[in-house]
Design a protein around this motif. Structure first.
Motif, PDB file in Angstrom:
ATOM      1  N   VAL A  25      -3.401  37.466  19.372  1.00  0.00           N
ATOM      2  CA  VAL A  25      -3.599  37.649  17.962  1.00  0.00           C
ATOM      3  C   VAL A  25      -2.661  36.876  17.036  1.00  0.00           C
ATOM      4  CG1 VAL A  25      -2.873  39.402  16.439  1.00  0.00           C
ATOM      5  CG2 VAL A  25      -3.380  40.212  18.702  1.00  0.00           C
ATOM      6  N   GLY A  26      -3.787  36.226  16.096  1.00  0.00           N
ATOM      7  CA  GLY A  26      -3.090  35.210  15.118  1.00  0.00           C
ATOM      8  C   GLY A  26      -3.045  36.055  13.840  1.00  0.00           C
ATOM      9  N   LYS A  27      -2.085  35.764  13.084  1.00  0.00           N
ATOM     10  CA  LYS A  27      -1.604  36.299  11.859  1.00  0.00           C
ATOM     11  C   LYS A  27      -1.322  35.141  10.803  1.00  0.00           C
ATOM     12  CE  LYS A  27       0.284  40.148  14.142  1.00  0.00           C
ATOM     13  NZ  LYS A  27       1.645  40.890  14.511  1.00  0.00           N
ATOM     14  N   GLY A  28      -2.121  35.225   9.480  1.00  0.00           N
ATOM     15  CA  GLY A  28      -1.792  34.527   8.599  1.00  0.00           C
ATOM     16  C   GLY A  28      -2.412  33.000   8.735  1.00  0.00           C
ATOM     17  N   VAL A  29      -2.160  32.122   7.725  1.00  0.00           N
ATOM     18  CA  VAL A  29      -2.849  30.867   7.721  1.00  0.00           C
ATOM     19  C   VAL A  29      -1.575  29.883   7.754  1.00  0.00           C
ATOM     20  CG1 VAL A  29      -4.333  29.282   6.848  1.00  0.00           C
ATOM     21  CG2 VAL A  29      -4.843  31.676   6.861  1.00  0.00           C
ATOM     22  N   PHE A  30      -1.300  29.013   8.813  1.00  0.00           N
ATOM     23  CA  PHE A  30      -0.438  27.857   8.670  1.00  0.00           C
ATOM     24  C   PHE A  30      -0.850  26.748   8.034  1.00  0.00           C
ATOM     25  CE2 PHE A  30       1.851  24.250  10.630  1.00  0.00           C
ATOM     26  CZ  PHE A  30       2.988  24.555  10.223  1.00  0.00           C
ATOM     27  N   SER A  31      -2.313  26.457   8.429  1.00  0.00           N
ATOM     28  CA  SER A  31      -3.131  25.455   7.762  1.00  0.00           C
ATOM     29  C   SER A  31      -4.554  25.417   7.980  1.00  0.00           C
ATOM     30  CB  SER A  31      -2.551  24.132   8.493  1.00  0.00           C
ATOM     31  OG  SER A  31      -2.932  23.990   9.875  1.00  0.00           O
ATOM     32  N   VAL A  32      -5.553  24.904   7.412  1.00  0.00           N
ATOM     33  CA  VAL A  32      -6.870  24.772   7.663  1.00  0.00           C
ATOM     34  C   VAL A  32      -7.236  23.403   7.962  1.00  0.00           C
ATOM     35  CG1 VAL A  32      -8.966  25.177   6.291  1.00  0.00           C
ATOM     36  CG2 VAL A  32      -7.002  26.559   5.453  1.00  0.00           C
ATOM     37  N   ALA A  34      -4.673  18.309  13.525  1.00  0.00           N
ATOM     38  CA  ALA A  34      -4.161  19.447  12.739  1.00  0.00           C
ATOM     39  C   ALA A  34      -3.160  20.257  13.791  1.00  0.00           C
ATOM     40  CB  ALA A  34      -5.110  20.348  12.205  1.00  0.00           C
ATOM     41  N   LEU A  35      -3.438  20.187  15.035  1.00  0.00           N
ATOM     42  CA  LEU A  35      -2.593  21.016  15.940  1.00  0.00           C
ATOM     43  C   LEU A  35      -1.428  20.102  16.196  1.00  0.00           C
ATOM     44  CD1 LEU A  35      -5.110  21.958  18.682  1.00  0.00           C
ATOM     45  CD2 LEU A  35      -4.032  23.748  17.161  1.00  0.00           C
ATOM     46  N   ALA A  36      -1.581  18.696  16.123  1.00  0.00           N
ATOM     47  CA  ALA A  36      -0.492  17.780  16.428  1.00  0.00           C
ATOM     48  C   ALA A  36       0.470  17.865  15.028  1.00  0.00           C
ATOM     49  CB  ALA A  36      -0.651  16.345  16.240  1.00  0.00           C
ATOM     50  N   ALA A  37       0.048  17.953  13.813  1.00  0.00           N
ATOM     51  CA  ALA A  37       0.793  18.034  12.485  1.00  0.00           C
ATOM     52  C   ALA A  37       1.445  19.385  12.635  1.00  0.00           C
ATOM     53  CB  ALA A  37      -0.259  17.975  11.544  1.00  0.00           C
ATOM     54  N   ALA A  38       0.875  20.542  12.954  1.00  0.00           N
ATOM     55  CA  ALA A  38       1.453  21.682  13.122  1.00  0.00           C
ATOM     56  C   ALA A  38       2.642  21.513  13.956  1.00  0.00           C
ATOM     57  CB  ALA A  38       0.296  23.103  13.479  1.00  0.00           C
ATOM     58  N   LYS A  39       2.612  21.175  15.213  1.00  0.00           N
ATOM     59  CA  LYS A  39       3.600  20.935  16.065  1.00  0.00           C
ATOM     60  C   LYS A  39       4.769  20.242  15.645  1.00  0.00           C
ATOM     61  CE  LYS A  39       4.432  20.529  20.748  1.00  0.00           C
ATOM     62  NZ  LYS A  39       3.641  21.206  22.017  1.00  0.00           N
ATOM     63  N   ALA A  74       5.467  20.011  12.458  1.00  0.00           N
ATOM     64  CA  ALA A  74       6.218  20.850  11.296  1.00  0.00           C
ATOM     65  C   ALA A  74       6.825  21.842  12.057  1.00  0.00           C
ATOM     66  CB  ALA A  74       5.057  21.240  10.450  1.00  0.00           C
ATOM     67  N   GLY A  75       6.727  21.911  13.439  1.00  0.00           N
ATOM     68  CA  GLY A  75       7.586  22.961  13.895  1.00  0.00           C
ATOM     69  C   GLY A  75       7.158  24.514  14.405  1.00  0.00           C
ATOM     70  N   HIS A  76       5.673  24.449  14.113  1.00  0.00           N
ATOM     71  CA  HIS A  76       4.855  25.680  14.627  1.00  0.00           C
ATOM     72  C   HIS A  76       5.211  25.818  16.207  1.00  0.00           C
ATOM     73  CE1 HIS A  76       1.819  28.402  15.303  1.00  0.00           C
ATOM     74  NE2 HIS A  76       1.608  28.517  14.185  1.00  0.00           N
ATOM     75  N   PRO A  77       5.792  26.876  16.591  1.00  0.00           N
ATOM     76  CA  PRO A  77       6.036  27.146  17.961  1.00  0.00           C
ATOM     77  C   PRO A  77       4.964  27.371  18.953  1.00  0.00           C
ATOM     78  CG  PRO A  77       6.318  29.214  16.733  1.00  0.00           C
ATOM     79  CD  PRO A  77       5.839  28.111  15.711  1.00  0.00           C
ATOM     80  N   ALA A 102     -17.244  23.860   9.735  1.00  0.00           N
ATOM     81  CA  ALA A 102     -16.642  25.093  10.521  1.00  0.00           C
ATOM     82  C   ALA A 102     -15.614  25.861   9.694  1.00  0.00           C
ATOM     83  CB  ALA A 102     -16.304  24.291  11.948  1.00  0.00           C
ATOM     84  N   GLU A 103     -15.281  26.805  10.098  1.00  0.00           N
ATOM     85  CA  GLU A 103     -14.098  27.504   9.487  1.00  0.00           C
ATOM     86  C   GLU A 103     -13.161  27.849  10.481  1.00  0.00           C
ATOM     87  OE1 GLU A 103     -14.028  28.698   6.254  1.00  0.00           O
ATOM     88  OE2 GLU A 103     -16.004  27.648   5.777  1.00  0.00           O
ATOM     89  N   ILE A 104     -12.268  26.860  10.681  1.00  0.00           N
ATOM     90  CA  ILE A 104     -11.146  26.881  11.497  1.00  0.00           C
ATOM     91  C   ILE A 104      -9.857  26.765  11.056  1.00  0.00           C
ATOM     92  CG2 ILE A 104     -10.386  25.855  13.409  1.00  0.00           C
ATOM     93  CD1 ILE A 104     -13.113  24.815  14.209  1.00  0.00           C
ATOM     94  N   ILE A 105      -8.981  27.595  11.498  1.00  0.00           N
ATOM     95  CA  ILE A 105      -7.610  27.847  10.910  1.00  0.00           C
ATOM     96  C   ILE A 105      -6.574  27.385  11.970  1.00  0.00           C
ATOM     97  CG2 ILE A 105      -8.165  29.240   9.035  1.00  0.00           C
ATOM     98  CD1 ILE A 105      -6.491  31.393  10.123  1.00  0.00           C
ATOM     99  N   ILE A 106      -5.316  27.223  11.750  1.00  0.00           N
ATOM    100  CA  ILE A 106      -3.987  27.295  12.577  1.00  0.00           C
ATOM    101  C   ILE A 106      -3.368  28.522  11.998  1.00  0.00           C
ATOM    102  CG2 ILE A 106      -1.989  26.353  13.628  1.00  0.00           C
ATOM    103  CD1 ILE A 106      -3.391  23.668  13.314  1.00  0.00           C
ATOM    104  N   PRO A 107      -3.157  29.746  12.890  1.00  0.00           N
ATOM    105  CA  PRO A 107      -2.293  30.931  12.197  1.00  0.00           C
ATOM    106  C   PRO A 107      -1.206  30.514  11.958  1.00  0.00           C
ATOM    107  CG  PRO A 107      -4.123  31.385  14.361  1.00  0.00           C
ATOM    108  CD  PRO A 107      -3.977  29.941  14.228  1.00  0.00           C
ATOM    109  N   GLU A 108      -0.262  31.102  11.250  1.00  0.00           N
ATOM    110  CA  GLU A 108       0.831  31.042  10.970  1.00  0.00           C
ATOM    111  C   GLU A 108       1.792  31.780  12.254  1.00  0.00           C
ATOM    112  OE1 GLU A 108       3.967  32.629   7.506  1.00  0.00           O
ATOM    113  OE2 GLU A 108       2.043  32.817   7.227  1.00  0.00           O
TER     114      GLU A 108
END
Length: 100
Positions: free
Chosen positions: A16-23, A44-49, A51-54, A70-76
């Motif tokens: 379950v993903g909630k919110g939007v960390f990045s697009v 985007a995954l490398a940048a999220a990691k 930035a401290g995304h767990p 495509a409509e792809i996000i990284i959930p918060e």
């Protein structure tokens, strides 16, 4: 604005993903949006990691028409758990089976 929630259940786990960390942004100046999608998602995954995304994961939809974005996000937030324990109505009403 409503909160974005993503849900995926498989026989092995539930995500379950909630919110939007990045697009994941659309590729510029190209008709083939799919060609660079893997590298854009990896970046985007490398940048999220960084930035401290767990637990960065990418979720969304990829259209059949490669000229559409495509409509792809990284959930918060990402919640990982085991498989859902869903029984059919018939299984729920049946007595337990015993094998000897």
């Amino acid at each position: 604005m409503s909160r974005v929630i993503s849900f995926l259940a498989s026989p092995q786990r539930t995500i379950v993903g909630k919110g939007v960390f990045s697009v994941i942004e659309e590729a510029w100046k190209t008709k083939n949006q799919i060609f660079s999608l893997p590298s854009r998602v990896d970046a985007a995954l490398a940048a999220a990691k960084q930035a401290g995304h767990p637990c960065p994961i990418a979720v969304g939809a990829v259209p059949f028409d490669h000229s559409d974005a495509a409509e792809i996000i990284i959930p918060e937030e990402v919640d990982l758990s085991g498989p859902l324990n869903m029984k059919t109505e018939q299984e729920a009403d049946a007595p337990p089976m015993i094998f000897l």
